[in-house]
Every structure is written in structure tokens, then in C-alpha cells.
Scaffold this motif. Structure first.
Motif, PDB file in Angstrom:
ATOM      1  N   SER A   1      -1.286   4.004   5.399  1.00  0.00           N
ATOM      2  CA  SER A   1       0.000   3.541   4.807  1.00  0.00           C
ATOM      3  C   SER A   1       0.523   3.642   3.299  1.00  0.00           C
ATOM      4  O   SER A   1       1.282   4.221   3.057  1.00  0.00           O
ATOM      5  CB  SER A   1      -0.080   2.073   4.605  1.00  0.00           C
ATOM      6  N   GLU A   2      -0.788   3.571   2.582  1.00  0.00           N
ATOM      7  CA  GLU A   2      -0.606   4.735   1.890  1.00  0.00           C
ATOM      8  C   GLU A   2      -0.310   6.000   1.704  1.00  0.00           C
ATOM      9  O   GLU A   2       0.124   6.740   0.823  1.00  0.00           O
ATOM     10  CB  GLU A   2      -2.379   4.410   0.287  1.00  0.00           C
TER      11      GLU A   2
ATOM     12  N   LEU B   1       0.892  -0.977  -0.038  1.00  0.00           N
ATOM     13  CA  LEU B   1      -0.096  -0.113  -0.068  1.00  0.00           C
ATOM     14  C   LEU B   1       0.682   0.989  -0.429  1.00  0.00           C
ATOM     15  O   LEU B   1       0.388   2.006  -0.517  1.00  0.00           O
ATOM     16  CB  LEU B   1      -1.364  -0.660   1.256  1.00  0.00           C
ATOM     17  N   GLU B   2       1.694   1.444   0.724  1.00  0.00           N
ATOM     18  CA  GLU B   2       2.883   2.446   0.896  1.00  0.00           C
ATOM     19  C   GLU B   2       3.824   2.250  -0.712  1.00  0.00           C
ATOM     20  O   GLU B   2       3.562   3.663  -1.189  1.00  0.00           O
ATOM     21  CB  GLU B   2       4.004   2.143   1.689  1.00  0.00           C
TER      22      GLU B   2
ATOM     23  N   ARG C   1      -4.955  13.592  -3.435  1.00  0.00           N
ATOM     24  CA  ARG C   1      -5.843  12.744  -2.578  1.00  0.00           C
ATOM     25  C   ARG C   1      -5.225  12.216  -1.324  1.00  0.00           C
ATOM     26  O   ARG C   1      -6.016  11.657  -0.262  1.00  0.00           O
ATOM     27  CB  ARG C   1      -4.606  11.229  -3.409  1.00  0.00           C
TER      28      ARG C   1
ATOM     29  N   ASN D   1       2.217   8.408  -0.685  1.00  0.00           N
ATOM     30  CA  ASN D   1       2.316   9.372  -1.271  1.00  0.00           C
ATOM     31  C   ASN D   1       3.288  11.446  -0.280  1.00  0.00           C
ATOM     32  O   ASN D   1       3.374  11.616  -1.553  1.00  0.00           O
ATOM     33  CB  ASN D   1       0.628   9.761  -1.057  1.00  0.00           C
TER      34      ASN D   1
ATOM     35  N   PHE E   1       2.103   1.615  -3.675  1.00  0.00           N
ATOM     36  CA  PHE E   1       0.408   2.157  -4.302  1.00  0.00           C
ATOM     37  C   PHE E   1       0.316   3.790  -4.008  1.00  0.00           C
ATOM     38  O   PHE E   1       0.014   4.543  -4.534  1.00  0.00           O
ATOM     39  CB  PHE E   1      -0.322   1.477  -4.445  1.00  0.00           C
ATOM     40  N   GLY E   2       0.491   4.036  -2.491  1.00  0.00           N
ATOM     41  CA  GLY E   2       1.080   5.108  -2.750  1.00  0.00           C
ATOM     42  C   GLY E   2       1.219   6.323  -2.827  1.00  0.00           C
ATOM     43  O   GLY E   2       0.810   7.652  -3.645  1.00  0.00           O
TER      44      GLY E   2
END
Length: 376
Positions: A246-247, A75-76, A355, A251, A78-79
Motif C-alpha cells: 500500500s505504501e 499507508l498509501e 524507497r 509512492n 504515507f507513501g
């Protein structure tokens, strides 16, 4: 705590980071957003091939059998890419609820399809007047041994417009705002009486409004115990918040890198503006905010699957408060340091901030979670 990564976690991080670096640049993302679906089914198939959709799914159902900490690493990454595919709705919320509340038959039928990338899920719980309350559910389910009939509406269902199956919360007993009497049902996309209106959110991801007018489902569609779904709902939302934390860290890290690069290349008075001490101080503050958020995101990932509900929700709320505050600070400072270019659609900084702003509002903003933390 030992923060070193296991071999599996290192592999997941390298795989996800390489995928984002090679296939999810800012221009590629813009093309995906402009497509008919608003996300890439081709990339979704790639996630499945790489095992990213089955990180938490048990091996007997086609997954890797990992932990939420493993999933947080993906997820990180993907962020950093601002991934718009419905990963959290399907993998974190949908598959998470199936693993926690589903029967053996439901798990055997549906979880392998999630891992293979052949099934999109969405969790339809929030309602037009519920705001951030998890107990304010007015959608009703009547029936019993032969099946149920659902009446009501759901709002801002993340990933709902592409979902093949929806996990819908409804009351089989009790009054709105009561914890007891909540149940979960699997509803197929094409069910008679189900009306769905999809739309893009401010950050480019997709959501939907649902109307259920006499939607009939069989008894086998019940997910978990009748009237006892609240603990599953609460943990699903806590896991969703931990995923967003986490995302958000990925980001913020990407946004800080974009901003630092701009300060190194933008010149004023014949020198890069990054040489100005006050701007250097701003960048240091942004980095500190990012690392504060990272620490709390690690805590949230560690507690996401805890069975101690009060301690879990308090830790998750603490993380959400820090994520909201750090995200706002990093986003606002990034726009300030970029100047006008930071607000244009053609540049990535503003999209990162959108986001982060959406993450802050999803499942309760910082103010809401500060109150929940204080009263837990």
C-alpha cells in the motif's frame, strides 16, 4: 468487489492526505531526516491525536477498531510523503503481533500506549544468515517457569533503534529451519545484556542490529504459546508485506505526478518535452504499472488478516512480485525522464526510487516471492 470507500475510510484518507500535504513536504522531510532521531516525535504525537496509530486497535484498548483495509488507506497516503516515522514497525508489526498473540493483560497494558503514541515497538526476527527465511532462527531462549534467558543476534530490525519494547523471536526447542519450537518474547530496551546499534538505511528510515547476551526476561514476557509462534510470525510478516504494498502505491503515484509535472515544465527546442510522443508513451506505461500495483495492493490488504495461511501467503507473494516489478519500472523510467536532476539529493525523484527499491528488498524481493508463489 465493491471498491467504494466507507465514511470512515473516506475520513481516514482525507485526514492522512491533508496531514501529508500540509506537514510533510519534501523540504520538511529532509529536516526530519537530519534531526537526531531521524524522525519527528512531534508528528508521531499528531498521528496519535488524529487516531492514525489506533486504526486497527480495538476500541476497548483506545483504538478505532478498524480493519487492515482501513489501515492501507493511511499507508498509501504515507507513501506519498515518504514518511520516515516507524509506523509499520510499531503499528503494523508490533501492535499486530500483540493483538494476535498477546494475553489479555499484555493487550490491556501495551495497546493503549501504542494508540496514544507513548510506546514504540519493533519486531526483531531476521538474523545475519537467515536472508528471507522465516524459520532460520538460531537465537535461543532457555528456562521455563521462572523466566527465560536469551542468547543470539538479530539483523536489520526495522525501527529497532527507537523501540521502547522489542518483540524478539527465539528458539525454545527444535533446530534452525524448523517451524516448531519458535517463541516470541517482549524485551525492554534497557534490559541488561541487550546491545543495540542503530543506523539509517539507504532510504532514510531507521533500523538496528541487536545482540542478546544472557538477556533475562520473566515468564510474563512470553508472547503467545511457547514453541508455537510460527503462525503468528508468518502472518505478521504477511501483514508487513501488505502494508509495504500500500505504501509503494502511494509512492509510485507521487513519483508519477512529479515526473509528469517535470515533462510539462522542462523545455527543449522551444517546447515542453512532454509534447514528445515517445515520452508520453513512457508516462502511460508508468501509469499502467502503478495501477497494476494498486490492484495487487488491494488484494494484499484484503487477504492480510485471512486465517487461511496458504492462500494468504500466495496472494501476498503475488502482490509483492507486482509491487517489485512496478516499482522498479516506475523508478527507473522516472530517473530516465528527469535526466541528471533525478539523481540529486536536492530533488525528490531519487528519494522516491530509493524507497521503492528498499520496499522491494524488505521481507523478500520479487524473485523470492515469485518462487514462493510457485511453490505455495
Amino acid at each position: 468487489m465493491d471498491f467504494s470507500l466507507s465514511d470512515t475510510q473516506q475520513m481516514l484518507r482525507d485526514t492522512a492526505a491533508r496531514l501529508i500535504r500540509e506537514r510533510y513536504g519534501f523540504e520538511a522531510r529532509a529536516k526530519i531526516l537530519a534531526s537526531a532521531d531521524g524522525f519527528s516525535r512531534e508528528l508521531w504525537a499528531t498521528y496519535a491525536e488524529l487516531g492514525l496509530l489506533g486504526v486497527e486497535i480495538p476500541e476497548e484498548h483506545g483504538g478505532i477498531g478498524g480493519t487492515f483495509q482501513d489501515l492501507a488507506i493511511v499507508l498509501e497516503a504515507f507513501g506519498r510523503g515518504m514518511v520516515v516515522e516507524p509506523f509499520i514497525p510499531t503499528v503494523v508489526l508490533g501492535a499486530g503481533l500483540l493483538r494476535a498473540a498477546g494475553s489479555d493483560a499484555q493487550k490491556s497494558e501495551l495497546l493503549p500506549r501504542v494508540a496514544e503514541g507513548k510506546l514504540f515497538l519493533a519486531f526483531a526476527h531476521g538474523e545475519p544468515r537467515s536472508r528471507y527465511s522465516l524459520t532460520h532462527v538460531t537465537t535461543k531462549a532457555t528456562g521455563g517457569a521462572e523466566g527465560y534467558t536469551l542468547h543470539g543476534s538479530k539483523a536489520v530490525v526495522l525501527g529497532g533503534d527507537c523501540a521502547d519494547s522489542l518483540i524478539v523471536s527465539a528458539r525454545t526447542a527444535g533446530k534452525p529451519d524448523e517451524r516448531d519450537g519458535l517463541s516470541l518474547f517482549l524485551v525492554e530496551r534497557g534490559a541488561p545484556g541487550l546491545k543495540l546499534r542503530g543506523y539509517p538505511t539507504v532510504d532514510g528510515t531507521r533500523a538496528a542490529e541487536l545482540s542478546l547476551e544472557g538477556v533475562r526476561v520473566p515468564r510474563s514476557a512470553l508472547l503467545g504459546p511457547e514453541g508455537g509462534a510460527f503462525p503468528f510470525i508468518q502472518q505478521a510478516v504477511d501483514r508487513g508485506i501488505a502494508a509495504l504494498c500500500s505504501e509503494a502505491v502511494g509512492n509510485m503515484q507521487a513519483l508519477n505526478e512529479v515526473t509528469l509535472d517535470y515533462l510539462k515544465t522542462r523545455t527543449q527546442f522551444g517546447v515542453p518535452i512532454g509534447s514528445f510522443q515517445v515520452l508520453q508513451h513512457h508516462m502511460v506505461d508508468m501509469y499502467i504499472a502503478q495501477e497494476q500495483a494498486r490492484s495487487m495492493a488491494i488484494l494484499a490488504a484484503d487477504r492480510a488478516d485471512s486465517t487461511d495461511a496458504p492462500a494468504r501467503t500466495q496472494a501476498i507473494s503475488a502482490a509483492k512480485v507486482q509491487i517489485g516489478r512496478s516499482g522498479r519500472f516506475v523508478g527507473q523510467m522516472a530517473i530516465q525522464l528527469h535526466g541528471g536532476i533525478g539523481t540529486t539529493l536536492e530533488y525528490s525523484a531519487g528519494h522516491y526510487f530509493k524507497r521503492l527499491t528498499t520496499i522491494d528488498r524488505t521481507f523478500g524481493d520479487a524473485d523470492f516471492h515469485l518462487t514462493r508463489f510457485a511453490t505455495a
